[in-house]
Enzyme design. Structure first.
Site, PDB file in Angstrom:
ATOM      1  N   ASP A  22      18.529 -48.630  21.861  1.00 35.66           N
ATOM      2  CA  ASP A  22      17.638 -49.218  22.869  1.00 35.66           C
ATOM      3  C   ASP A  22      17.147 -48.248  23.943  1.00 35.66           C
ATOM      4  O   ASP A  22      17.154 -48.592  25.141  1.00 35.66           O
ATOM      5  CB  ASP A  22      18.333 -50.422  23.533  1.00 35.66           C
ATOM      6  CG  ASP A  22      18.610 -51.552  22.569  1.00 35.66           C
ATOM      7  OD1 ASP A  22      18.285 -51.429  21.374  1.00 35.66           O
ATOM      8  OD2 ASP A  22      19.178 -52.585  23.002  1.00 35.66           O
ATOM      9  N   LYS A 107      16.169 -55.747  16.835  1.00 40.78           N
ATOM     10  CA  LYS A 107      17.166 -56.817  16.944  1.00 40.78           C
ATOM     11  C   LYS A 107      16.705 -57.857  17.951  1.00 40.78           C
ATOM     12  O   LYS A 107      16.021 -57.534  18.913  1.00 40.78           O
ATOM     13  CB  LYS A 107      18.543 -56.246  17.297  1.00 40.78           C
ATOM     14  CG  LYS A 107      18.590 -55.409  18.539  1.00 40.78           C
ATOM     15  CD  LYS A 107      19.927 -54.673  18.662  1.00 40.78           C
ATOM     16  CE  LYS A 107      19.957 -53.791  19.885  1.00 40.78           C
ATOM     17  NZ  LYS A 107      19.768 -54.487  21.166  1.00 40.78           N
ATOM     18  N   CYS A 155      24.623 -53.127  25.292  1.00 37.66           N
ATOM     19  CA  CYS A 155      24.366 -52.957  23.855  1.00 37.66           C
ATOM     20  C   CYS A 155      25.121 -51.788  23.239  1.00 37.66           C
ATOM     21  O   CYS A 155      25.532 -51.857  22.076  1.00 37.66           O
ATOM     22  CB  CYS A 155      22.876 -52.845  23.597  1.00 37.66           C
ATOM     23  SG  CYS A 155      22.038 -54.428  23.867  1.00 37.66           S
TER      24      CYS A 155
HETATM   25  C1  VGL Z   1      20.456 -54.995  26.581  1.00 37.67           C
HETATM   26  C2  VGL Z   1      20.654 -56.683  28.109  1.00 37.67           C
HETATM   27  C3  VGL Z   1      19.855 -57.491  27.352  1.00 37.67           C
HETATM   28  C4  VGL Z   1      20.800 -53.584  26.178  1.00 37.67           C
HETATM   29  C5  VGL Z   1      19.647 -55.792  25.798  1.00 37.67           C
HETATM   30  O1  VGL Z   1      20.062 -52.984  25.382  1.00 37.67           O
HETATM   31  O2  VGL Z   1      21.828 -53.060  26.671  1.00 37.67           O
HETATM   32  N1  VGL Z   1      20.951 -55.442  27.723  1.00 37.67           N
HETATM   33  N2  VGL Z   1      19.364 -57.023  26.199  1.00 37.67           N
END
Ligand code: VGL
Ligand code: ZN
Length: 207
Positions: A22, A107, A155
């Site tokens: 991410d 995802k 994540c």
């Molecule tokens: C994430 C919060 C919500 C992340 C993803 O990538 O850490 N955090 N969605």
């Protein structure tokens, strides 16, 4: 190795994959809707890991949080997070300076919570399902993963814990992650949880 360079020596080779979690505009850019403090600082470090992994013959796989405009993942729809990484919006793009040298696993595409790179969870039914990551790694006989990216206490942590549950050896170079710390102490607790699960968490957390 200089003080600034990533600790990649001896880390990569066949059987080890780099998983880049991410590294997206909404998390890494100060204008992003779920900015992780210092998130952009991981980009050059992650790029060093990508180069080292490629040079040593390690596969590199990326994840991308990829939400529909409405999902129970978002506070606007009953969840906990500000709206972020909505599919096909600039905030959902991978960071423009990130070297992308492998498949990108999206995802949360069906409105699920997608914390772990390995699995997503329906926030209403609680049902979990696998992403493509496990099969990509299995195809290349990967037994060990190095996990970097954002956020260390969300994540990245869930990916590491899932990786351990699935039997992978897991290395977490802390230079390649930053923590969102929704509650103070979340970063430190995440490091402890990952270590307790048997992950090899290296270096100092930027906390
Ligand atoms: C994430 C919060 C919500 C992340 C993803 O990538 O850490 N955090 N969605
Ligand atoms: Zn999300």
């Amino acid at each position: 190795m200089t003080a600034q360079s990533a600790g990649t020596a001896g880390l990569y080779g066949p059987g080890t994959a780099l998983v880049v979690v991410d590294v997206q505009v909404d998390f890494a850019d100060p204008s992003g809707s779920l900015y992780v403090p210092g998130g952009g600082d991981v980009v050059p470090v992650v790029n060093e890991h990508v180069a080292a992994a490629r040079a040593a013959g390690s596969p590199v796989v990326y994840t991308q949080d990829w939400h529909p405009p409405h999902t129970p993942h978002f506070a606007t729809d009953g969840g906990v997070w500000p709206v972020h990484c909505v599919r096909d919006t600039p905030g959902a793009e991978l960071h423009p300076d990130l070297d992308v040298a492998g498949p990108v696993v999206r995802k949360g595409t069906g409105g699920e919570d997608g914390y772990s790179a390995f699995s997503v969870r329906d926030p209403v039914s609680g049902e979990t399902s696998a992403t493509r990551l496990g099969s990509i790694l299995a195809e290349q006989d990967v037994r060990r993963i190095v996990v970097v990216g954002l956020a260390g206490d969300v994540c990245v942590k869930e990916t590491v814990l899932d990786g351990r549950r699935l039997g992978y050896d897991v290395v977490v170079p802390l230079e390649g992650t930053r923590f969102v710390e929704v509650s103070p102490g979340d970063g430190e607790r995440a490091v402890q949880e990952m270590r307790a699960a048997g992950a090899d968490v290296r270096g100092a957390a930027a906390l």
